[in-house]
Scaffold this motif. Structure first.
Motif, PDB file in Angstrom:
ATOM      1  N   GLN A  48      -4.325   5.540  -4.626  1.00 19.87           N
ATOM      2  CA  GLN A  48      -4.112   4.076  -4.730  1.00 19.87           C
ATOM      3  C   GLN A  48      -2.594   3.761  -4.953  1.00 19.87           C
TER       4      GLN A  48
ATOM      5  N   ARG B  79     -10.344  -5.068  -8.185  1.00 18.91           N
ATOM      6  CA  ARG B  79      -9.747  -4.443  -7.006  1.00 18.91           C
ATOM      7  C   ARG B  79      -8.391  -3.640  -7.656  1.00 18.91           C
ATOM      8  N   ALA B  80      -7.807  -4.482  -8.967  1.00 24.54           N
ATOM      9  CA  ALA B  80      -6.725  -3.852  -9.583  1.00 24.54           C
ATOM     10  C   ALA B  80      -7.031  -3.695 -11.018  1.00 24.54           C
TER      11      ALA B  80
ATOM     12  N   ALA C 187       0.850  -1.151  -0.043  1.00 27.20           N
ATOM     13  CA  ALA C 187      -0.139  -0.103   0.008  1.00 27.20           C
ATOM     14  C   ALA C 187       0.825   1.342   0.118  1.00 27.20           C
TER      15      ALA C 187
ATOM     16  N   LEU D  26     -10.988   4.201 -12.839  1.00 25.15           N
ATOM     17  CA  LEU D  26     -10.967   4.786 -11.259  1.00 25.15           C
ATOM     18  C   LEU D  26     -12.757   4.636 -10.878  1.00 25.15           C
TER      19      LEU D  26
ATOM     20  N   ARG E 237       4.306   3.770  -5.267  1.00 23.24           N
ATOM     21  CA  ARG E 237       4.071   3.931  -6.896  1.00 23.24           C
ATOM     22  C   ARG E 237       5.462   3.385  -7.502  1.00 23.24           C
TER      23      ARG E 237
ATOM     24  N   GLN F 145     -13.391   2.123  -8.400  1.00 21.33           N
ATOM     25  CA  GLN F 145     -13.049   2.229  -6.990  1.00 21.33           C
ATOM     26  C   GLN F 145     -11.751   1.389  -6.768  1.00 21.33           C
ATOM     27  N   PRO F 146     -10.787   1.119  -7.695  1.00 21.73           N
ATOM     28  CA  PRO F 146      -9.961   0.091  -7.375  1.00 21.73           C
ATOM     29  C   PRO F 146      -8.690   0.265  -6.158  1.00 21.73           C
ATOM     30  N   ASP F 147      -8.236  -0.700  -5.539  1.00 26.99           N
ATOM     31  CA  ASP F 147      -7.025  -0.412  -4.538  1.00 26.99           C
ATOM     32  C   ASP F 147      -5.932  -0.338  -5.129  1.00 26.99           C
ATOM     33  N   VAL F 148      -5.648  -0.791  -6.513  1.00 29.89           N
ATOM     34  CA  VAL F 148      -4.439  -0.803  -7.212  1.00 29.89           C
ATOM     35  C   VAL F 148      -4.539  -0.313  -8.550  1.00 29.89           C
ATOM     36  N   LEU F 149      -3.785   0.534  -9.161  1.00 35.32           N
ATOM     37  CA  LEU F 149      -3.837   0.829 -10.634  1.00 35.32           C
ATOM     38  C   LEU F 149      -2.580   0.133 -11.117  1.00 35.32           C
TER      39      LEU F 149
END
Ligand SMILES: Nc1ncnc2c1ncn2[C@@H]1O[C@H](COP(=O)(O)OP(=O)(O)OP(=O)(O)O)[C@@H](O)[C@H]1O
Length: 223
Positions: free
Chosen positions: A188, A82-83, A31, A155, A34, A158-162
């Motif tokens: 994210q 989620r990703a 978390a 987006l 980047r 509403q993902p946790d990971v991009l």
């Protein structure tokens, strides 16, 4: 200690027998990170993204996502919710007649009502400065506008990971600047494939290099 968002261990993958793209690749995403994913053309960076979300399956190795080992297709449905991948070519991401339909598609697919999905799509477009774009015809947008709308479609889930595959590729300087500012402000965790060292230096917290099928921490050079 919190589980990583992604942990890949010993990943091997080949499209054709005898021509491995990934050999024993390992990778961890936590978390708040980047991570720049760099390496020569054809090194397997996009392939790695596809393995992370289960669009491709490794011949060996373990993909752990959001604290759970994922193997079967059904395991990866939650991972893909989620990703979100921002594809290299925005035309691969946008397939509805209008911008609002494209951005609402993901939330609808996640089970939101049409009204809820439209509300999320409008709010997402507004958050990216695209408030007036909902009724625009998607295929008539410029390349830069398409890239921003494609980001909106990701987006809106509403993902946790991009997972961003060359997000600034073929953008003019102004849109690149705008996109960099948007990405830098997002909460994210991200993995960013790019060749532009200046862009990566501004955005990434660390970088990993894929070359010859192996993934290593890269420190000195970004690409
Ligand atoms: N569907 C496919 N079938 C066969 N080979 C493929 C397929 N997709 C990719 N490849 C090959 O696998 C290798 C890795 O491709 P990949 O697109 O993952 O690399 P990349 O690092 O993302 O490259 P780039 O920076 O050019 O986008 C390349 O040699 C590519 O030609």
């Amino acid at each position: 200690m919190t589980a990583p968002l992604f942990r890949l261990q010993g990943i091997c993958f080949a499209y054709e027998p005898g021509r491995p793209v990934l050999r024993d690749a390992g990778f961890r995403l936590d978390a708040g990170e980047r991570v720049a994913l760099v390496g020569p053309n054809g090194a397997g960076k996009t392939t790695l993204f596809h393995i992370m979300v289960g669009l491709l399956h490794p011949s060996a190795g373990v993909v752990e996502a959001f604290g759970t080992v994922r193997r079967a297709e059904k395991d990866f449905r939650e991972v893909r919710a989620r990703a979100g991948i921002l594809f290299q070519d925005s035309d691969d991401q946008l397939f509805c007649p209008t911008v609002l339909e494209d951005v609402a598609f993901g939330p609808l697919n996640l089970g939101k009502s049409p009204a809820e999905a439209a509300g999320i799509a409008k709010a997402t477009l507004e958050s990216l400065g695209l408030g007036g774009f909902g009724s625009r015809i998607t295929h008539k947008l410029s390349g830069g506008q398409k890239r921003l709308v494609a980001l909106a479609t990701v987006l809106a889930m509403q993902p946790d990971v991009l997972l961003l595959d060359e997000p600034t590729n073929a953008l003019d300087a102004e849109t690149e600047e705008r996109l960099t500012g948007i990405l830098a402000a997002l909460p994210q965790a991200m993995v960013i494939i790019a060749h532009d060292e200046r862009f990566l230096a501004r955005l990434s917290t660390r970088s990993v290099r894929l070359d010859g099928g192996y993934l290593t921490e890269a420190t000195a050079r970004l690409s």
